[in-house]
Every structure is written in structure tokens, then in C-alpha cells.
Design an enzyme around this catalytic site. Structure first.
Site, PDB file in Angstrom:
ATOM      1  N   ASP A 114       3.991   0.097  10.337  1.00 50.45           N
ATOM      2  CA  ASP A 114       2.846   0.039  11.256  1.00 50.45           C
ATOM      3  C   ASP A 114       1.671  -0.661  10.591  1.00 50.45           C
ATOM      4  O   ASP A 114       1.579  -0.731   9.359  1.00 50.45           O
ATOM      5  CB  ASP A 114       2.404   1.460  11.639  1.00 50.45           C
ATOM      6  CG  ASP A 114       3.459   2.193  12.447  1.00 50.45           C
ATOM      7  OD1 ASP A 114       4.328   1.527  13.027  1.00 50.45           O
ATOM      8  OD2 ASP A 114       3.395   3.439  12.472  1.00 50.45           O
TER       9      ASP A 114
HETATM   10  N1  URA Z   1       7.222   5.737  10.596  1.00 48.93           N
HETATM   11  C1  URA Z   1       5.980   5.571  11.119  1.00 48.93           C
HETATM   12  O1  URA Z   1       5.499   6.400  11.861  1.00 48.93           O
HETATM   13  N2  URA Z   1       5.294   4.463  10.779  1.00 48.93           N
HETATM   14  C2  URA Z   1       5.767   3.516   9.929  1.00 48.93           C
HETATM   15  O2  URA Z   1       5.071   2.526   9.649  1.00 48.93           O
HETATM   16  C3  URA Z   1       7.052   3.707   9.395  1.00 48.93           C
HETATM   17  C4  URA Z   1       7.772   4.822   9.736  1.00 48.93           C
END
Ligand code: URA
Length: 249
Positions: A114
Site C-alpha cells: 500500500d
Molecule cells: N497488507 C496490507 O494491509 N497492506 C499492505 O501493504 C500489505 C499487506
């Protein structure tokens, strides 16, 4: 696919990949004797096969050193605020931070993190390896450390997320403050938990902790299969890795 059964690449293809020349221009350069070995002798057969065991191979093009490579694999410490993409209209990209990496034009990310997640992101020029590392059927474990607003409830064996997905969680444990990875941002005080899981659904870790009653304030991926985020690698930095250390080699 085992490395020794991979197709043996041709010299003109390697030159095109490694120099940015088009395939035809690379062929012409070889036929014109512009590509020389380290002892100064020119190559002339553009179709010559170069065994992967000879790569990376330092040569000279018009007298300038050049490293011939077929594939490159990179471990990046993704900072917060950049998207896992090669281009984006609104945000800086993790790809831009790899400028200067060998075969930069051919690198693809293995999965995504993310925008606000930091930590280990793998990149490779080998599409089959992307699939091998990212597909849940191969069972590659991802490890994350999460800063939470409060301790999570105990995780039931049959946890089901809001969309019906059943995450494949291998372990959740509390991490003492002083043992937390330095790549985990600390915008506020709070407990740190480590979670190891297989698979990479959208916002999966955040949704798992939400299901356990905690909000994720910061998230850092600290390992992917056998690769660990080096504590000395600063956010935004990257290192080349040897694929043979990992699965699918
Ligand atoms: N899970 C999440 O919530 N965000 C990420 O970036 C990776 C795994």
C-alpha cells in the site's frame, strides 16, 4: 523453472537488453565488430548463445565497458508515500527510486505494498519468477510488523474477513519495542505485532487486525520468503539479490 533448464539467451538479445539498443541495432553492432571480449577480440556471430553460467559478463561496446545480463532481481526498501507502480499520475513511484538499477526498463514488482506501507519489495525482470513468488499456491510466506492502536484479540483459527476471505495466517506474535524492525514507522506509541501469512489479498494485514479489533497505524514488510529486509538498508534504497537463494531457482 530450474535455472539449468532455462533457454540459453542469444548474444544479440543480451546486448539489446543490457544496452538499450534495439534488437536490430544490436545485431548490426555485433556484425560490425563493435562488441569485444575482455581480451579485445570481437564477437561476430550475433546468434551465439551465452550460457547463463557466464552471466553477468563484462564486455566492451565501442570500447566502453558494458555488463551483459539476462535477468536482474532487486530487493527494495519501499518508503511510505510512493506507490507500487511503474508510473502514476498522482504519486511518486517505487519504480522511479530504482533508477540506475541494471535492466531498469525491464523490472516488474512482485506483488504490491500500500501507499503507506514500508518495507521489503522485490523486483525482477523474470516474469515467470514474479508468478512463482506471488501466487498463493506456492505458499511463500510474507512477514509484516504492524504498529497497532491497541493489542489485538486472540486470533481464531477460522478467521473470516469482511469479504468472506479466510486468510492463511501462520503466526501472530507480540514484538517487544526494542526488537521492532527500524523500517517500521512509529507515528504514535502502541503495541507492535508480527504476522506471518501466505497470500497477498488487498489490504489483507490491515483487514486481519481490524477483524481482531485493532487499527494499523504503520505497517512494514520485513521478510518475503527467505529474503529479509536488511536493518541497514535505508528507506528508498535497494540491493541486487541472487535468485538462487530463493524458491523456484
Ligand atoms: N497488507 C496490507 O494491509 N497492506 C499492505 O501493504 C500489505 C499487506
Amino acid at each position: 523453472m530450474p535455472l539449468d533448464s532455462a533457454p540459453v539467451p542469444r548474444l544479440d538479445l543480451l546486448l539489446a537488453r543490457s544496452s538499450g539498443l534495439g534488437r536490430r541495432a544490436a545485431t548490426r553492432a555485433i556484425r560490425a565488430g563493435r562488441l569485444t571480449r575482455h581480451d579485445g577480440t570481437p564477437w561476430t556471430d550475433a546468434k551465439e548463445r551465452v550460457p547463463p553460467s557466464h552471466l553477468p559478463l563484462t564486455v566492451r561496446l565501442d570500447g566502453e565497458p558494458l555488463v551483459l545480463r539476462e535477468h536482474v532481481h532487486v530487493l527494495q526498501h519501499k518508503p511510505a508515500g510512493v506507490v507500487t507502480a511503474r508510473s502514476d499520475r498522482r504519486h511518486a513511484t517505487a519504480y522511479e527510486l530504482l533508477a540506475g538499477a541494471p535492466l531498469h526498463r525491464h523490472l516488474r514488482a512482485v506483488g504490491r505494498l500500500d501507499l503507506d506501507t514500508t518495507g521489503l519489495l522485490l523486483w525482477t525482470t523474470d516474469g515467470t519468477w514474479v508468478h512463482r513468488l506471488a501466487h498463493p499456491k506456492y505458499g511463500i510466506e510474507r512477514t509484516y510488523e504492524a504498529l497497532l492502536d491497541r493489542p489485538p484479540a486472540p486470533c481464531p483459527e477460522d478467521l473470516v474477513l469482511d469479504d468472506g476471505h479466510r486468510p492463511e495466517i501462520r503466526r501472530i506474535e507480540t514484538v517487544p519495542d526494542e526488537k521492532a524492525h527500524p523500517g517500521l514507522l512509529r507515528p504514535a506509541p502502541g503495541p507492535v505485532c508480527r504476522i506471518v501469512l501466505v497470500g497477498g489479498k488487498f489490504h489483507e494485514v490491515k483487514r486481519i487486525f481490524a477483524a481482531l479489533g485493532s487499527r494499523v497505524l504503520a505497517l512494514c514488510r520485513t521478510a518475503y520468503g527467505p529474503w529479509r529486509l536488511p536493518v541497514t538498508l535505508p528507506a528508498g534504497g535497494w540491493v541486487e539479490i541472487d535468485r538462487r537463494a530463493g524458491p523456484g531457482a
